[in-house]
Write a protein that holds these residues in place. Structure first.
Motif, PDB file in Angstrom:
ATOM      1  N   ASP A   1      -0.117  12.547 -18.192  1.00 37.99           N
ATOM      2  CA  ASP A   1      -0.516  13.194 -16.941  1.00 37.99           C
ATOM      3  C   ASP A   1      -1.775  12.571 -16.355  1.00 37.99           C
ATOM      4  N   VAL A   2      -2.563  11.917 -17.197  1.00 35.50           N
ATOM      5  CA  VAL A   2      -3.747  11.211 -16.712  1.00 35.50           C
ATOM      6  C   VAL A   2      -3.392   9.779 -16.305  1.00 35.50           C
ATOM      7  N   LEU A   3      -2.458   9.169 -17.045  1.00 33.21           N
ATOM      8  CA  LEU A   3      -2.113   7.769 -16.804  1.00 33.21           C
ATOM      9  C   LEU A   3      -1.369   7.586 -15.477  1.00 33.21           C
ATOM     10  N   LEU A   4      -0.443   8.479 -15.146  1.00 28.02           N
ATOM     11  CA  LEU A   4       0.398   8.285 -13.960  1.00 28.02           C
ATOM     12  C   LEU A   4      -0.408   8.260 -12.667  1.00 28.02           C
ATOM     13  N   PRO A   5      -1.284   9.230 -12.393  1.00 29.29           N
ATOM     14  CA  PRO A   5      -2.085   9.112 -11.165  1.00 29.29           C
ATOM     15  C   PRO A   5      -3.048   7.939 -11.203  1.00 29.29           C
ATOM     16  N   LEU A   6      -3.563   7.595 -12.401  1.00 27.58           N
ATOM     17  CA  LEU A   6      -4.424   6.417 -12.495  1.00 27.58           C
ATOM     18  C   LEU A   6      -3.650   5.147 -12.161  1.00 27.58           C
ATOM     19  N   LEU A   7      -2.406   5.053 -12.625  1.00 34.40           N
ATOM     20  CA  LEU A   7      -1.575   3.891 -12.304  1.00 34.40           C
ATOM     21  C   LEU A   7      -1.338   3.782 -10.807  1.00 34.40           C
ATOM     22  N   PHE A   8      -1.065   4.912 -10.179  1.00 34.72           N
ATOM     23  CA  PHE A   8      -0.880   4.938  -8.723  1.00 34.72           C
ATOM     24  C   PHE A   8      -2.123   4.432  -7.998  1.00 34.72           C
ATOM     25  N   SER A   9      -3.283   4.938  -8.374  1.00 32.09           N
ATOM     26  CA  SER A   9      -4.519   4.566  -7.692  1.00 32.09           C
ATOM     27  C   SER A   9      -4.920   3.129  -7.988  1.00 32.09           C
ATOM     28  N   MET A  10      -4.778   2.704  -9.248  1.00 33.55           N
ATOM     29  CA  MET A  10      -5.166   1.338  -9.609  1.00 33.55           C
ATOM     30  C   MET A  10      -4.306   0.296  -8.899  1.00 33.55           C
ATOM     31  N   LEU A  11      -3.000   0.561  -8.817  1.00 34.41           N
ATOM     32  CA  LEU A  11      -2.127  -0.381  -8.111  1.00 34.41           C
ATOM     33  C   LEU A  11      -2.471  -0.427  -6.621  1.00 34.41           C
ATOM     34  N   GLY A  12      -2.747   0.735  -6.025  1.00 33.40           N
ATOM     35  CA  GLY A  12      -3.131   0.754  -4.622  1.00 33.40           C
ATOM     36  C   GLY A  12      -4.437   0.021  -4.364  1.00 33.40           C
ATOM     37  N   LEU A  13      -5.440   0.255  -5.217  1.00 37.05           N
ATOM     38  CA  LEU A  13      -6.724  -0.439  -5.056  1.00 37.05           C
ATOM     39  C   LEU A  13      -6.594  -1.932  -5.326  1.00 37.05           C
ATOM     40  N   PHE A  14      -5.744  -2.299  -6.293  1.00 36.18           N
ATOM     41  CA  PHE A  14      -5.532  -3.729  -6.561  1.00 36.18           C
ATOM     42  C   PHE A  14      -4.887  -4.417  -5.359  1.00 36.18           C
ATOM     43  N   ALA A  15      -3.923  -3.744  -4.726  1.00 34.31           N
ATOM     44  CA  ALA A  15      -3.292  -4.315  -3.531  1.00 34.31           C
ATOM     45  C   ALA A  15      -4.308  -4.483  -2.403  1.00 34.31           C
ATOM     46  N   LEU A  16      -5.187  -3.505  -2.237  1.00 37.08           N
ATOM     47  CA  LEU A  16      -6.229  -3.623  -1.213  1.00 37.08           C
ATOM     48  C   LEU A  16      -7.200  -4.754  -1.538  1.00 37.08           C
ATOM     49  N   LEU A  17      -7.598  -4.860  -2.803  1.00 34.89           N
ATOM     50  CA  LEU A  17      -8.543  -5.910  -3.194  1.00 34.89           C
ATOM     51  C   LEU A  17      -7.934  -7.295  -3.029  1.00 34.89           C
ATOM     52  N   LEU A  18      -6.677  -7.454  -3.431  1.00 34.18           N
ATOM     53  CA  LEU A  18      -6.016  -8.751  -3.276  1.00 34.18           C
ATOM     54  C   LEU A  18      -5.852  -9.103  -1.804  1.00 34.18           C
ATOM     55  N   SER A  19      -5.571  -8.121  -0.969  1.00 38.65           N
ATOM     56  CA  SER A  19      -5.476  -8.364   0.472  1.00 38.65           C
ATOM     57  C   SER A  19      -6.809  -8.836   1.037  1.00 38.65           C
ATOM     58  N   ILE A  20      -7.889  -8.226   0.590  1.00 39.49           N
ATOM     59  CA  ILE A  20      -9.218  -8.621   1.063  1.00 39.49           C
ATOM     60  C   ILE A  20      -9.522 -10.060   0.680  1.00 39.49           C
ATOM     61  N   VAL A  21      -9.229 -10.415  -0.568  1.00 38.39           N
ATOM     62  CA  VAL A  21      -9.508 -11.776  -1.039  1.00 38.39           C
ATOM     63  C   VAL A  21      -8.674 -12.802  -0.271  1.00 38.39           C
ATOM     64  N   CYS A  22      -7.378 -12.553  -0.144  1.00 37.91           N
ATOM     65  CA  CYS A  22      -6.488 -13.510   0.533  1.00 37.91           C
ATOM     66  C   CYS A  22      -6.820 -13.629   2.021  1.00 37.91           C
ATOM     67  N   ASN A  23      -7.050 -12.514   2.673  1.00 37.08           N
ATOM     68  CA  ASN A  23      -7.376 -12.565   4.104  1.00 37.08           C
ATOM     69  C   ASN A  23      -8.714 -13.250   4.349  1.00 37.08           C
ATOM     70  N   THR A  24      -9.679 -13.034   3.458  1.00 38.86           N
ATOM     71  CA  THR A  24     -10.970 -13.707   3.605  1.00 38.86           C
ATOM     72  C   THR A  24     -10.823 -15.212   3.433  1.00 38.86           C
ATOM     73  N   LEU A  25     -10.080 -15.619   2.405  1.00 39.09           N
ATOM     74  CA  LEU A  25      -9.866 -17.050   2.179  1.00 39.09           C
ATOM     75  C   LEU A  25      -9.113 -17.684   3.342  1.00 39.09           C
ATOM     76  N   THR A  26      -8.074 -17.017   3.830  1.00 40.93           N
ATOM     77  CA  THR A  26      -7.297 -17.550   4.946  1.00 40.93           C
ATOM     78  C   THR A  26      -8.146 -17.666   6.197  1.00 40.93           C
ATOM     79  N   SER A  27      -8.941 -16.660   6.474  1.00 39.79           N
ATOM     80  CA  SER A  27      -9.784 -16.681   7.669  1.00 39.79           C
ATOM     81  C   SER A  27     -10.818 -17.795   7.595  1.00 39.79           C
ATOM     82  N   CYS A  28     -11.401 -17.994   6.420  1.00 38.43           N
ATOM     83  CA  CYS A  28     -12.399 -19.058   6.278  1.00 38.43           C
ATOM     84  C   CYS A  28     -11.788 -20.441   6.487  1.00 38.43           C
ATOM     85  N   VAL A  29     -10.611 -20.669   5.896  1.00 36.29           N
ATOM     86  CA  VAL A  29      -9.949 -21.968   6.054  1.00 36.29           C
ATOM     87  C   VAL A  29      -9.553 -22.198   7.508  1.00 36.29           C
TER      88      VAL A  29
END
Length: 367
Positions: A196-224
Protein backbone atom coordinates in the motif's frame (compact mmCIF):
# COMPACT_ATOMS: atom_id res chain seq x y z
CA UNK A 1 -33.67 28.46 27.54
CA UNK A 2 -34.35 25.06 26.04
CA UNK A 3 -36.54 26.55 23.34
CA UNK A 4 -33.87 29.09 22.48
CA UNK A 5 -31.24 26.36 22.46
CA UNK A 6 -33.28 24.15 20.17
CA UNK A 7 -33.97 27.03 17.81
CA UNK A 8 -30.28 27.95 17.67
CA UNK A 9 -29.39 24.31 17.00
CA UNK A 10 -31.95 24.12 14.22
CA UNK A 11 -30.60 27.33 12.73
CA UNK A 12 -27.07 25.95 12.82
CA UNK A 13 -28.19 22.70 11.17
CA UNK A 14 -30.02 24.67 8.48
CA UNK A 15 -26.93 26.82 7.96
CA UNK A 16 -24.76 23.70 7.63
CA UNK A 17 -27.24 22.19 5.18
CA UNK A 18 -27.33 25.34 3.09
CA UNK A 19 -23.51 25.56 3.09
CA UNK A 20 -23.27 21.90 2.09
CA UNK A 21 -25.75 22.38 -0.72
CA UNK A 22 -23.90 25.48 -1.89
CA UNK A 23 -20.57 23.65 -1.89
CA UNK A 24 -22.12 20.75 -3.78
CA UNK A 25 -23.59 23.08 -6.41
CA UNK A 26 -20.26 24.85 -6.80
CA UNK A 27 -18.43 21.52 -7.16
CA UNK A 28 -20.88 20.28 -9.78
CA UNK A 29 -20.73 23.59 -11.65
CA UNK A 30 -16.92 23.57 -11.59
CA UNK A 31 -16.85 19.98 -12.84
CA UNK A 32 -19.27 20.74 -15.69
CA UNK A 33 -17.33 23.85 -16.73
CA UNK A 34 -13.99 22.02 -16.56
CA UNK A 35 -15.36 19.11 -18.58
CA UNK A 36 -16.92 21.38 -21.21
CA UNK A 37 -13.84 23.56 -21.63
CA UNK A 38 -11.58 20.51 -21.75
CA UNK A 39 -13.63 18.78 -24.43
CA UNK A 40 -13.81 21.95 -26.55
CA UNK A 41 -10.09 22.70 -26.19
CA UNK A 42 -8.94 19.17 -26.98
CA UNK A 43 -11.34 18.85 -29.92
CA UNK A 44 -10.04 22.10 -31.43
CA UNK A 45 -6.41 21.12 -30.89
CA UNK A 46 -7.07 17.66 -32.35
CA UNK A 47 -8.57 19.23 -35.47
CA UNK A 48 -5.49 21.43 -35.92
CA UNK A 49 -3.05 18.55 -35.37
CA UNK A 50 -4.86 16.13 -37.67
CA UNK A 51 -4.97 18.78 -40.38
CA UNK A 52 -1.24 19.39 -39.98
CA UNK A 53 -0.48 15.65 -39.90
CA UNK A 54 -2.33 15.07 -43.16
CA UNK A 55 -0.30 17.80 -44.87
CA UNK A 56 3.19 17.20 -43.55
CA UNK A 57 5.65 14.80 -45.16
CA UNK A 58 8.76 15.46 -43.10
CA UNK A 59 9.33 12.35 -41.01
CA UNK A 60 10.53 14.06 -37.84
CA UNK A 61 7.61 16.47 -37.92
CA UNK A 62 5.18 13.62 -38.63
CA UNK A 63 6.46 11.66 -35.61
CA UNK A 64 6.04 14.70 -33.40
CA UNK A 65 2.50 15.29 -34.66
CA UNK A 66 1.66 11.61 -34.11
CA UNK A 67 2.61 11.84 -30.45
CA UNK A 68 1.00 15.26 -30.06
CA UNK A 69 -2.29 13.99 -31.53
CA UNK A 70 -2.14 10.95 -29.25
CA UNK A 71 -1.59 13.23 -26.26
CA UNK A 72 -4.62 15.35 -27.15
CA UNK A 73 -6.77 12.23 -27.71
CA UNK A 74 -5.71 10.91 -24.31
CA UNK A 75 -6.59 14.21 -22.64
CA UNK A 76 -9.94 14.27 -24.44
CA UNK A 77 -10.84 10.76 -23.32
CA UNK A 78 -9.68 11.57 -19.81
CA UNK A 79 -12.06 14.51 -19.64
CA UNK A 80 -14.96 12.49 -21.01
CA UNK A 81 -14.51 9.43 -18.78
CA UNK A 82 -13.31 11.01 -15.54
CA UNK A 83 -15.71 13.93 -15.87
CA UNK A 84 -18.64 11.59 -16.41
CA UNK A 85 -17.66 9.55 -13.34
CA UNK A 86 -17.40 12.70 -11.20
CA UNK A 87 -20.84 13.89 -12.30
CA UNK A 88 -22.26 10.44 -11.60
CA UNK A 89 -20.80 10.46 -8.07
CA UNK A 90 -22.23 13.91 -7.32
CA UNK A 91 -25.61 13.00 -8.78
CA UNK A 92 -25.66 9.96 -6.46
CA UNK A 93 -25.11 12.18 -3.41
CA UNK A 94 -21.66 10.59 -2.88
CA UNK A 95 -23.34 7.56 -1.32
CA UNK A 96 -20.81 4.96 -2.41
CA UNK A 97 -22.30 2.29 -0.17
CA UNK A 98 -25.57 2.58 -2.05
CA UNK A 99 -24.59 2.77 -5.72
CA UNK A 100 -21.26 0.90 -5.51
CA UNK A 101 -21.44 -1.81 -2.82
CA UNK A 102 -18.92 -4.04 -4.65
CA UNK A 103 -16.46 -1.19 -5.41
CA UNK A 104 -16.68 -1.71 -9.15
CA UNK A 105 -17.18 1.98 -9.94
CA UNK A 106 -14.40 2.93 -7.53
CA UNK A 107 -12.02 0.50 -9.22
CA UNK A 108 -12.84 1.90 -12.66
CA UNK A 109 -12.49 5.44 -11.34
CA UNK A 110 -9.09 4.69 -9.79
CA UNK A 111 -7.79 2.97 -12.92
CA UNK A 112 -8.89 5.93 -15.07
CA UNK A 113 -7.33 8.44 -12.68
CA UNK A 114 -3.95 6.70 -12.78
CA UNK A 115 -4.00 5.86 -16.51
CA UNK A 116 -5.08 9.30 -17.72
CA UNK A 117 -2.66 10.83 -15.25
CA UNK A 118 0.47 8.94 -16.25
CA UNK A 119 -0.23 8.76 -19.99
CA UNK A 120 0.20 12.52 -20.68
CA UNK A 121 3.39 12.56 -18.60
CA UNK A 122 4.81 9.55 -20.46
CA UNK A 123 3.79 10.93 -23.86
CA UNK A 124 5.32 14.32 -23.10
CA UNK A 125 8.52 12.58 -22.03
CA UNK A 126 8.56 10.43 -25.20
CA UNK A 127 8.09 13.54 -27.35
CA UNK A 128 10.97 15.28 -25.58
CA UNK A 129 13.28 12.29 -26.03
CA UNK A 130 12.28 11.93 -29.70
CA UNK A 131 13.03 15.59 -30.42
CA UNK A 132 16.31 15.43 -28.51
CA UNK A 133 17.46 12.47 -30.62
CA UNK A 134 16.17 14.12 -33.80
CA UNK A 135 18.19 17.28 -33.16
CA UNK A 136 21.36 15.85 -31.64
CA UNK A 137 21.53 12.51 -33.53
CA UNK A 138 19.68 13.11 -36.81
CA UNK A 139 21.16 10.17 -38.72
CA UNK A 140 20.22 7.73 -35.96
CA UNK A 141 16.75 9.27 -35.76
CA UNK A 142 16.15 8.97 -39.49
CA UNK A 143 17.40 5.41 -39.83
CA UNK A 144 16.28 3.76 -36.57
CA UNK A 145 13.25 5.71 -35.37
CA UNK A 146 11.08 4.93 -38.36
CA UNK A 147 7.34 5.51 -38.46
CA UNK A 148 6.60 1.89 -37.55
CA UNK A 149 8.91 2.03 -34.54
CA UNK A 150 7.37 5.30 -33.38
CA UNK A 151 3.91 3.74 -33.45
CA UNK A 152 5.20 0.79 -31.45
CA UNK A 153 6.72 3.19 -28.94
CA UNK A 154 3.38 4.96 -28.67
CA UNK A 155 1.62 1.67 -27.97
CA UNK A 156 4.21 0.71 -25.35
CA UNK A 157 3.74 4.06 -23.65
CA UNK A 158 0.00 3.51 -23.31
CA UNK A 159 0.60 -0.10 -22.25
CA UNK A 160 2.97 0.94 -19.46
CA UNK A 161 0.47 3.47 -18.10
CA UNK A 162 -2.31 0.86 -18.26
CA UNK A 163 -0.12 -1.70 -16.45
CA UNK A 164 0.60 0.72 -13.60
CA UNK A 165 -3.11 1.57 -13.39
CA UNK A 166 -4.13 -2.11 -13.24
CA UNK A 167 -1.39 -3.10 -10.80
CA UNK A 168 -3.43 -2.48 -7.59
CA UNK A 169 -6.22 -4.72 -8.88
CA UNK A 170 -3.80 -7.44 -9.94
CA UNK A 171 -2.16 -7.38 -6.50
CA UNK A 172 -5.51 -7.37 -4.68
CA UNK A 173 -5.00 -3.83 -3.42
CA UNK A 174 -8.19 -2.18 -4.70
CA UNK A 175 -8.59 1.56 -5.02
CA UNK A 176 -10.25 3.35 -2.14
CA UNK A 177 -12.73 6.21 -1.89
CA UNK A 178 -10.86 9.27 -0.63
CA UNK A 179 -11.96 11.39 2.33
CA UNK A 180 -13.77 13.94 0.13
CA UNK A 181 -15.86 11.03 -1.28
CA UNK A 182 -15.68 12.50 -4.78
CA UNK A 183 -12.84 10.42 -6.26
CA UNK A 184 -10.94 7.15 -5.86
CA UNK A 185 -7.21 6.61 -5.60
CA UNK A 186 -4.59 4.51 -3.85
CA UNK A 187 -5.36 3.65 -0.18
CA UNK A 188 -2.97 6.14 1.43
CA UNK A 189 -4.89 7.01 4.61
CA UNK A 190 -4.42 3.67 6.36
CA UNK A 191 -1.83 1.52 4.56
CA UNK A 192 -1.99 -2.12 5.58
CA UNK A 193 1.45 -3.22 4.46
CA UNK A 194 4.40 -2.25 2.29
CA UNK A 195 2.44 -2.76 -0.95
CA UNK A 196 0.00 0.00 0.00
CA UNK A 197 3.01 2.28 0.41
CA UNK A 198 4.86 1.06 -2.70
CA UNK A 199 2.03 1.53 -5.23
CA UNK A 200 1.46 5.28 -4.74
CA UNK A 201 5.22 5.79 -4.50
CA UNK A 202 5.65 3.99 -7.83
CA UNK A 203 3.01 6.23 -9.38
CA UNK A 204 4.66 9.40 -8.11
CA UNK A 205 8.24 8.34 -8.86
CA UNK A 206 7.41 7.41 -12.45
CA UNK A 207 5.58 10.70 -12.95
CA UNK A 208 8.45 12.74 -11.48
CA UNK A 209 10.99 10.76 -13.52
CA UNK A 210 9.06 11.53 -16.71
CA UNK A 211 9.01 15.22 -15.81
CA UNK A 212 12.73 15.23 -14.98
CA UNK A 213 13.67 13.44 -18.19
CA UNK A 214 11.54 15.89 -20.17
CA UNK A 215 13.34 18.81 -18.55
CA UNK A 216 16.76 17.37 -19.35
CA UNK A 217 15.92 16.51 -22.98
CA UNK A 218 14.15 19.79 -23.70
CA UNK A 219 17.01 21.77 -22.18
CA UNK A 220 19.60 19.91 -24.23
CA UNK A 221 17.54 20.27 -27.42
CA UNK A 222 16.97 23.97 -26.86
CA UNK A 223 20.66 24.62 -26.22
CA UNK A 224 21.75 22.77 -29.37
CA UNK A 225 19.12 24.49 -31.49
CA UNK A 226 19.90 27.92 -30.06
CA UNK A 227 23.60 27.38 -30.68
CA UNK A 228 22.96 26.41 -34.29
CA UNK A 229 20.74 29.47 -34.85
CA UNK A 230 23.10 31.97 -33.23
CA UNK A 231 26.26 30.66 -34.90
CA UNK A 232 24.53 30.14 -38.27
CA UNK A 233 27.12 27.58 -39.20
CA UNK A 234 24.86 25.95 -41.77
CA UNK A 235 21.99 27.04 -43.91
CA UNK A 236 18.90 25.53 -42.35
CA UNK A 237 15.54 25.27 -44.04
CA UNK A 238 13.93 23.33 -41.19
CA UNK A 239 14.66 25.78 -38.37
CA UNK A 240 11.11 27.22 -38.22
CA UNK A 241 9.42 23.93 -37.50
CA UNK A 242 12.21 22.99 -35.08
CA UNK A 243 11.51 26.17 -33.12
CA UNK A 244 7.79 25.48 -33.26
CA UNK A 245 8.20 22.00 -31.78
CA UNK A 246 10.67 23.12 -29.11
CA UNK A 247 8.39 25.95 -28.00
CA UNK A 248 5.50 23.52 -27.74
CA UNK A 249 7.58 21.00 -25.80
CA UNK A 250 8.82 23.64 -23.36
CA UNK A 251 5.25 24.84 -22.81
CA UNK A 252 4.00 21.26 -22.25
CA UNK A 253 6.83 20.66 -19.79
CA UNK A 254 6.04 23.85 -17.86
CA UNK A 255 2.31 23.05 -17.73
CA UNK A 256 2.97 19.49 -16.57
CA UNK A 257 5.37 20.61 -13.84
CA UNK A 258 2.97 23.24 -12.48
CA UNK A 259 -0.15 21.05 -12.68
CA UNK A 260 1.21 17.62 -11.75
CA UNK A 261 4.12 18.55 -9.49
CA UNK A 262 2.01 19.34 -6.38
CA UNK A 263 -0.01 16.11 -6.61
CA UNK A 264 3.01 13.88 -7.20
CA UNK A 265 4.94 15.43 -4.30
CA UNK A 266 1.82 15.33 -2.11
CA UNK A 267 1.39 11.60 -2.76
CA UNK A 268 5.03 10.95 -1.81
CA UNK A 269 4.59 12.89 1.43
CA UNK A 270 1.42 11.00 2.30
CA UNK A 271 3.07 7.67 1.56
CA UNK A 272 6.20 8.43 3.57
CA UNK A 273 4.43 9.38 6.79
CA UNK A 274 1.02 9.42 8.47
CA UNK A 275 -1.34 11.72 6.56
CA UNK A 276 -2.34 14.85 8.45
CA UNK A 277 -3.29 17.14 5.57
CA UNK A 278 -6.91 18.08 5.09
CA UNK A 279 -9.07 16.53 2.41
CA UNK A 280 -9.53 19.90 0.75
CA UNK A 281 -5.80 20.18 0.01
CA UNK A 282 -5.71 16.74 -1.61
CA UNK A 283 -8.74 17.65 -3.69
CA UNK A 284 -7.03 20.90 -4.70
CA UNK A 285 -3.97 19.06 -6.00
CA UNK A 286 -6.22 16.73 -8.02
CA UNK A 287 -8.05 19.68 -9.55
CA UNK A 288 -4.72 21.27 -10.43
CA UNK A 289 -3.73 18.05 -12.19
CA UNK A 290 -6.95 18.06 -14.22
CA UNK A 291 -6.05 21.52 -15.53
CA UNK A 292 -3.12 19.89 -17.30
CA UNK A 293 -5.61 18.27 -19.68
CA UNK A 294 -7.20 21.67 -20.33
CA UNK A 295 -3.99 23.64 -20.87
CA UNK A 296 -2.16 21.04 -23.01
CA UNK A 297 -4.31 21.54 -26.13
CA UNK A 298 -3.92 25.32 -25.97
CA UNK A 299 -0.19 24.81 -26.38
CA UNK A 300 -0.81 23.47 -29.89
CA UNK A 301 -3.53 26.04 -30.58
CA UNK A 302 -1.48 29.10 -29.60
CA UNK A 303 2.13 28.03 -30.24
CA UNK A 304 1.80 27.31 -33.93
CA UNK A 305 4.27 28.51 -36.54
CA UNK A 306 1.95 31.28 -37.73
CA UNK A 307 1.51 32.59 -34.18
CA UNK A 308 5.20 32.26 -33.34
CA UNK A 309 6.10 34.14 -36.51
CA UNK A 310 3.92 37.05 -35.44
CA UNK A 311 5.41 37.01 -31.94
CA UNK A 312 8.98 37.01 -33.26
CA UNK A 313 8.20 39.78 -35.73
CA UNK A 314 6.59 41.80 -32.94
CA UNK A 315 9.64 41.35 -30.71
CA UNK A 316 11.91 42.12 -33.64
CA UNK A 317 10.05 45.36 -34.32
CA UNK A 318 9.61 46.48 -30.70
CA UNK A 319 12.80 45.33 -29.00
CA UNK A 320 15.14 45.07 -31.94
CA UNK A 321 15.81 41.38 -31.31
CA UNK A 322 17.38 39.68 -34.30
CA UNK A 323 16.82 35.98 -33.95
CA UNK A 324 17.56 35.10 -37.56
CA UNK A 325 16.20 36.04 -40.95
CA UNK A 326 12.48 36.42 -40.36
CA UNK A 327 11.67 35.85 -44.01
CA UNK A 328 12.37 32.17 -43.39
CA UNK A 329 9.12 32.06 -41.44
CA UNK A 330 7.28 33.03 -44.59
CA UNK A 331 8.24 29.77 -46.23
CA UNK A 332 5.76 27.00 -45.84
CA UNK A 333 6.94 23.85 -44.13
CA UNK A 334 4.82 21.86 -46.56
CA UNK A 335 6.70 23.38 -49.51
CA UNK A 336 10.02 22.35 -47.99
CA UNK A 337 8.77 18.85 -47.20
CA UNK A 338 7.55 18.23 -50.74
CA UNK A 339 11.04 18.99 -52.03
CA UNK A 340 12.58 16.38 -49.72
CA UNK A 341 9.84 13.76 -49.46
CA UNK A 342 11.55 11.42 -51.90
CA UNK A 343 14.72 11.16 -49.82
CA UNK A 344 13.01 9.71 -46.73
CA UNK A 345 15.32 11.74 -44.47
CA UNK A 346 14.75 15.24 -43.30
CA UNK A 347 17.67 17.35 -44.53
CA UNK A 348 16.94 19.93 -41.90
CA UNK A 349 17.67 17.33 -39.23
CA UNK A 350 20.77 16.01 -40.95
CA UNK A 351 22.41 19.20 -42.22
CA UNK A 352 21.29 22.00 -39.98
CA UNK A 353 21.64 21.11 -36.35
CA UNK A 354 24.72 18.91 -36.24
CA UNK A 355 28.10 20.48 -35.86
CA UNK A 356 29.47 18.63 -38.88
CA UNK A 357 27.38 18.92 -42.04
CA UNK A 358 26.52 15.65 -43.73
CA UNK A 359 27.23 15.63 -47.47
CA UNK A 360 24.46 14.92 -49.95
CA UNK A 361 26.22 11.78 -51.15
CA UNK A 362 26.22 10.29 -47.66
CA UNK A 363 22.54 10.99 -47.24
CA UNK A 364 21.68 9.37 -50.57
CA UNK A 365 23.77 6.33 -49.73
CA UNK A 366 21.77 5.71 -46.58
CA UNK A 367 18.48 5.68 -48.44
Amino acid sequence: MSANGSSEASCRSEARTSNTCLQKELSITASVISMTVGIFSNSLALFILVKSYSRIRIKSKASFLLFASSLVITDLLGHLINGSLVLFVYSSQKKWETFDPHRIVCSIFGVCMVFFGLSPLFLGCAMAVERCIGVTKPIFHSTVLASYNMKRLLGLTWLLAALIAMLPLLLWRPYKVQSSKSWCFFPMDEPKDWLDVLLPLLFSMLGLFALLLSIVCNTLTSCVLLQAILHRKHRCRGTPYHIEMICQLLAIMLVSCVCWGPLLIHVIILSARAPDESASFSLLTVRMATWNQILDPWVYILLRKAVLRKIFMLLHGCCGFKFYNLHRWQRSTLHNSVDTSNSGICPSDCRCIGRIPVPETDIKSIT
